[in-house]
Design a protein around this motif. Structure first.
Motif, PDB file in Angstrom:
ATOM      1  N   MET A 328     -54.967  -1.971   2.797  1.00 52.04           N
ATOM      2  CA  MET A 328     -55.845  -2.076   3.962  1.00 52.04           C
ATOM      3  C   MET A 328     -55.544  -0.984   4.981  1.00 52.04           C
ATOM      4  N   MET A 329     -54.274  -0.656   5.172  1.00 51.18           N
ATOM      5  CA  MET A 329     -53.905   0.383   6.122  1.00 51.18           C
ATOM      6  C   MET A 329     -54.481   1.736   5.708  1.00 51.18           C
ATOM      7  N   VAL A 330     -54.468   2.029   4.420  1.00 49.50           N
ATOM      8  CA  VAL A 330     -55.048   3.287   3.937  1.00 49.50           C
ATOM      9  C   VAL A 330     -56.554   3.312   4.188  1.00 49.50           C
ATOM     10  N   ILE A 331     -57.219   2.163   3.982  1.00 51.35           N
ATOM     11  CA  ILE A 331     -58.664   2.084   4.243  1.00 51.35           C
ATOM     12  C   ILE A 331     -58.948   2.289   5.727  1.00 51.35           C
ATOM     13  N   LEU A 332     -58.130   1.654   6.582  1.00 48.71           N
ATOM     14  CA  LEU A 332     -58.314   1.811   8.028  1.00 48.71           C
ATOM     15  C   LEU A 332     -58.104   3.251   8.468  1.00 48.71           C
ATOM     16  N   ALA A 402     -58.892  17.982  -3.449  1.00 52.31           N
ATOM     17  CA  ALA A 402     -58.259  19.286  -3.664  1.00 52.31           C
ATOM     18  C   ALA A 402     -56.857  19.322  -3.039  1.00 52.31           C
ATOM     19  N   ALA A 403     -56.740  18.829  -1.818  1.00 50.89           N
ATOM     20  CA  ALA A 403     -55.437  18.822  -1.141  1.00 50.89           C
ATOM     21  C   ALA A 403     -54.451  17.915  -1.866  1.00 50.89           C
ATOM     22  N   SER A 404     -54.911  16.755  -2.317  1.00 51.56           N
ATOM     23  CA  SER A 404     -54.031  15.828  -3.050  1.00 51.56           C
ATOM     24  C   SER A 404     -53.537  16.462  -4.345  1.00 51.56           C
ATOM     25  N   PHE A 405     -54.426  17.189  -5.026  1.00 47.08           N
ATOM     26  CA  PHE A 405     -54.046  17.852  -6.274  1.00 47.08           C
ATOM     27  C   PHE A 405     -52.954  18.893  -6.027  1.00 47.08           C
ATOM     28  N   ILE A 406     -53.125  19.709  -4.974  1.00 48.20           N
ATOM     29  CA  ILE A 406     -52.150  20.760  -4.688  1.00 48.20           C
ATOM     30  C   ILE A 406     -50.805  20.169  -4.289  1.00 48.20           C
ATOM     31  N   VAL A 407     -50.825  19.152  -3.440  1.00 53.14           N
ATOM     32  CA  VAL A 407     -49.575  18.537  -2.979  1.00 53.14           C
ATOM     33  C   VAL A 407     -48.840  17.880  -4.138  1.00 53.14           C
ATOM     34  N   CYS A 408     -49.559  17.115  -4.950  1.00 46.67           N
ATOM     35  CA  CYS A 408     -48.918  16.449  -6.087  1.00 46.67           C
ATOM     36  C   CYS A 408     -48.449  17.443  -7.137  1.00 46.67           C
ATOM     37  N   ALA A 409     -49.132  18.582  -7.246  1.00 45.31           N
ATOM     38  CA  ALA A 409     -48.713  19.623  -8.187  1.00 45.31           C
ATOM     39  C   ALA A 409     -47.382  20.246  -7.793  1.00 45.31           C
ATOM     40  N   GLN A 410     -46.964  20.044  -6.542  1.00 38.69           N
ATOM     41  CA  GLN A 410     -45.677  20.567  -6.069  1.00 38.69           C
ATOM     42  C   GLN A 410     -44.513  19.629  -6.405  1.00 38.69           C
ATOM     43  N   GLY A 411     -44.778  18.588  -7.172  1.00 32.14           N
ATOM     44  CA  GLY A 411     -43.722  17.664  -7.564  1.00 32.14           C
ATOM     45  C   GLY A 411     -43.616  16.441  -6.676  1.00 32.14           C
ATOM     46  N   ASP A 413     -44.560  12.762  -5.545  1.00 35.39           N
ATOM     47  CA  ASP A 413     -45.094  11.617  -6.271  1.00 35.39           C
ATOM     48  C   ASP A 413     -46.475  11.240  -5.753  1.00 35.39           C
ATOM     49  N   LEU A 414     -47.250  10.553  -6.600  1.00 35.76           N
ATOM     50  CA  LEU A 414     -48.663  10.298  -6.327  1.00 35.76           C
ATOM     51  C   LEU A 414     -48.877   9.525  -5.026  1.00 35.76           C
ATOM     52  N   GLU A 415     -48.125   8.447  -4.824  1.00 40.86           N
ATOM     53  CA  GLU A 415     -48.323   7.619  -3.633  1.00 40.86           C
ATOM     54  C   GLU A 415     -48.002   8.399  -2.363  1.00 40.86           C
ATOM     55  N   THR A 416     -46.895   9.152  -2.403  1.00 42.33           N
ATOM     56  CA  THR A 416     -46.517   9.951  -1.240  1.00 42.33           C
ATOM     57  C   THR A 416     -47.528  11.051  -0.980  1.00 42.33           C
ATOM     58  N   GLY A 417     -47.926  11.771  -2.039  1.00 45.23           N
ATOM     59  CA  GLY A 417     -48.838  12.912  -1.884  1.00 45.23           C
ATOM     60  C   GLY A 417     -50.212  12.507  -1.397  1.00 45.23           C
ATOM     61  N   VAL A 418     -50.794  11.486  -2.021  1.00 46.06           N
ATOM     62  CA  VAL A 418     -52.140  11.054  -1.643  1.00 46.06           C
ATOM     63  C   VAL A 418     -52.149  10.479  -0.228  1.00 46.06           C
ATOM     64  N   SER A 419     -51.146   9.670   0.094  1.00 45.33           N
ATOM     65  CA  SER A 419     -51.111   9.096   1.437  1.00 45.33           C
ATOM     66  C   SER A 419     -50.811  10.153   2.497  1.00 45.33           C
ATOM     67  N   GLY A 429     -50.823  10.406  11.049  1.00 47.19           N
ATOM     68  CA  GLY A 429     -49.392  10.591  11.274  1.00 47.19           C
ATOM     69  C   GLY A 429     -48.613  10.110  10.074  1.00 47.19           C
ATOM     70  N   PRO A 430     -48.155   8.856  10.070  1.00 43.16           N
ATOM     71  CA  PRO A 430     -47.396   8.354   8.921  1.00 43.16           C
ATOM     72  C   PRO A 430     -48.311   7.939   7.777  1.00 43.16           C
ATOM     73  N   GLY A 431     -47.764   8.023   6.561  1.00 47.04           N
ATOM     74  CA  GLY A 431     -48.507   7.575   5.391  1.00 47.04           C
ATOM     75  C   GLY A 431     -47.779   6.422   4.734  1.00 47.04           C
ATOM     76  N   LEU A 432     -47.562   6.531   3.426  1.00 47.66           N
ATOM     77  CA  LEU A 432     -46.843   5.510   2.673  1.00 47.66           C
ATOM     78  C   LEU A 432     -45.682   6.152   1.923  1.00 47.66           C
ATOM     79  N   ALA A 433     -44.850   5.314   1.342  1.00 44.59           N
ATOM     80  CA  ALA A 433     -43.720   5.755   0.510  1.00 44.59           C
ATOM     81  C   ALA A 433     -42.807   6.707   1.274  1.00 44.59           C
ATOM     82  N   LYS A 434     -42.618   7.934   0.762  1.00 47.40           N
ATOM     83  CA  LYS A 434     -41.652   8.867   1.356  1.00 47.40           C
ATOM     84  C   LYS A 434     -42.147   9.537   2.631  1.00 47.40           C
ATOM     85  N   VAL A 435     -43.395   9.270   3.031  1.00 46.86           N
ATOM     86  CA  VAL A 435     -43.886   9.738   4.336  1.00 46.86           C
ATOM     87  C   VAL A 435     -44.366   8.530   5.144  1.00 46.86           C
TER      88      VAL A 435
END
Length: 485
Positions: A328-332, A402-411, A413-419, A429-435
């Motif tokens: 829900m937080m990601v949707i918001l 496009a941005a998610s692809f580039i960030v995740c391509a740098q190693g 993880d999916l949850e951290t990169g997409v968020s 500001g803040p996302g999920l997982a490692k951010v």
């Protein structure tokens, strides 16, 4: 495009910007900090560049829409670059990290690479807060309000910077509208500062947090954000002003003039309020076993308003909440604040119109001969507005993927990169997982930070100004500047 118009306006902006860099100097001197010199040096760099452009290029008064987009885009880029100098000169950040932190400030994103804020000089912390406050209502809108020579072509600049499908012009003159918006912005900042002082905060922390609340920026002077104060009073005061900051400031102006019904009469505000209410109830239901009724309401309300208005403050680690609330937080994050607010995201009015459009499509499937019209505030929505809506959503999705692809391509993880992309593109500001809310962006690769920096700028400027200046056709038929000497 007339390159002389662009350079002349950028020169004026840099001169104005140099004054802002002197304000944190007062804080650094008050607290006897050794890094005080970074602010006058940074101001001198900005003023020197501005003076060179102003006095070497002849003024051209014909500012068209092409020049307007360029002025807005490059003004924000320059603000991020010059604003990074205090971090670099003081030696606390590398150039890439400094640019990330600076752009995060001016775009009111609130993502940070700092791990321990309490160890930083107060002058730098105040600069972080001030940069968000300046970027909240818009540095170009502020320029229009106080710099007379920007009056010509002001409509083009206003259209390019102010978020939303339809721009509220409170007066016939753009400069007067800009002054009104900033006056309301300053008034609310002062009121919140006073209330925070009554809650026991020091003047320094009260002003800093009022700056970043009204800007929906989320930078704090404490590593634990608002949660560091452990005060229900502070939480509710900040929640209230975050909600106000996520509301269209044109509504606030009309309400201050005595028309209190303007909120209930506005369809976008009613939608904004209902989404906030439903999300808060959902948080209350799923966090009730963890916190109890009173604390669940307090933390849930705060985090819902903080995330949806794209402020990004934290009082609880929502990344540790049940999965449904994390989703829900990601949707918001995508919903964002209202058009004409300091909040980021897609904007409530776009989501409202999008849902109404889908509803019409379902009706047409059931009743093919029915004539359906998309309406807002009781009036038919023009076709060009509908095209703008879907053009924005398509471009938003393209940049996000496009941005998610580039960030995740740098190693990453999916949850951290997409968020991380969602958090920066929507200026959260803040996302999920490692951010997440208790983490930071320092560990990300430099290329990922640069991509996220672009996302912050694109998100703050409603995508199109940043994307337009990257197209080849935009730079065709460029007319060079006329020099004075």
């Amino acid at each position: 495009m007339k390159l002389g118009v662009l350079l002349y306006f950028l020169g004026g902006f840099l001169l104005f910007f140099s004054v802002a860099l002197l304000l944190p100097l007062l804080i650094a001197l008050w607290y006897h900090e050794s890094i005080w010199w970074v602010f006058p040096v940074s101001a001198a760099v900005s003023a020197s560049l501005g003076a060179i452009l102003i006095f070497s290029i002849k003024s051209e008064e014909d500012l068209g829409y092409r020049e307007g987009f360029a002025v807005v885009a490059f003004s924000w880029i320059l603000a991020g670059a010059i604003g990074a100098l205090p971090y670099i000169l003081s030696g606390v950040l590398s150039p890439v990290d400094a640019l990330f932190e600076s752009v995060s400030g001016f775009t009111t994103t609130g993502s940070t690479v700092f791990e321990k804020l309490e160890n930083l000089p107060r002058g730098l912390l105040f600069w972080r807060s001030l940069s968000q406050w300046l970027g909240g209502m818009g540095i170009i809108v502020l320029s229009l309000a106080i710099l007379p020579f920007l009056g010509i072509g002001g409509a083009q600049l206003y259209q390019a910077e102010v978020p939303g499908l339809v721009k509220d012009r409170l007066t016939p003159r753009i400069q007067d509208t800009a002054r009104i918006l900033w006056s309301v912005y300053v008034l609310f900042t002062l009121v919140e500062t006073l209330l925070l002082l009554l809650g026991g905060l020091s003047p320094y922390e009260a002003i800093s947090h009022a700056f970043t609340t009204m800007a929906t920026g989320g930078f704090s002077t404490r590593t634990a954000s608002i949660g560091a104060f452990d005060s229900a009073y502070i939480d509710y005061v900040v929640t209230f002003f975050m909600f106000l900051a996520g509301t269209n400031f044109a509504l606030h102006y009309r309400a201050l003039k005595g028309d209190l019904k303007v909120y209930l009469q506005d369809e976008e505000f009613r939608f904004y309020f209902m989404v906030t209410l439903l999300a808060t109830l959902l948080c209350l239901i799923f966090t009730l076993p963890k916190y109890g009724l009173i604390s669940a309401f307090r933390y849930g309300t705060f985090q819902v308003v903080s995330i949806m208005t794209t402020t990004g403050y934290g009082t609880a680690d929502y990344d540790a909440w049940p999965q449904i609330l994390r989703l829900m937080m990601v949707i918001l994050m995508c919903f964002g604040g209202m058009a004409g607010s300091t909040g980021g995201g897609v904007k409530q009015v776009r989501m409202l119109l999008f849902f109404r459009f889908i509803k019409i499509q379902f009706r047409k499937l059931l009743h093919p001969r029915a004539v359906e019209t998309l309406k807002y505030q009781g009036e038919r929505v023009p076709q060009e507005v509908i095209q703008s809506l879907f053009g924005f959503l398509a471009l938003y999705l393209l940049i996000f993927l496009a941005a998610s692809f580039i960030v995740c391509a740098q190693g990453v993880d999916l949850e951290t990169g997409v968020s991380a992309v969602a958090a920066t593109l929507n200026n959260i500001g803040p996302g999920l997982a490692k951010v997440g809310p208790t983490q930071n962006f320092a560990h990300l690769p430099d290329l990922s930070k640069l991509v996220l920096t672009f996302c912050m700028l694109a998100g703050r400027l409603e995508l199109f100004p940043m994307m337009i200046i990257l197209t080849r056709s935009y730079w065709k038929d460029v007319k060079g500047p006329n020099f004075r000497f």
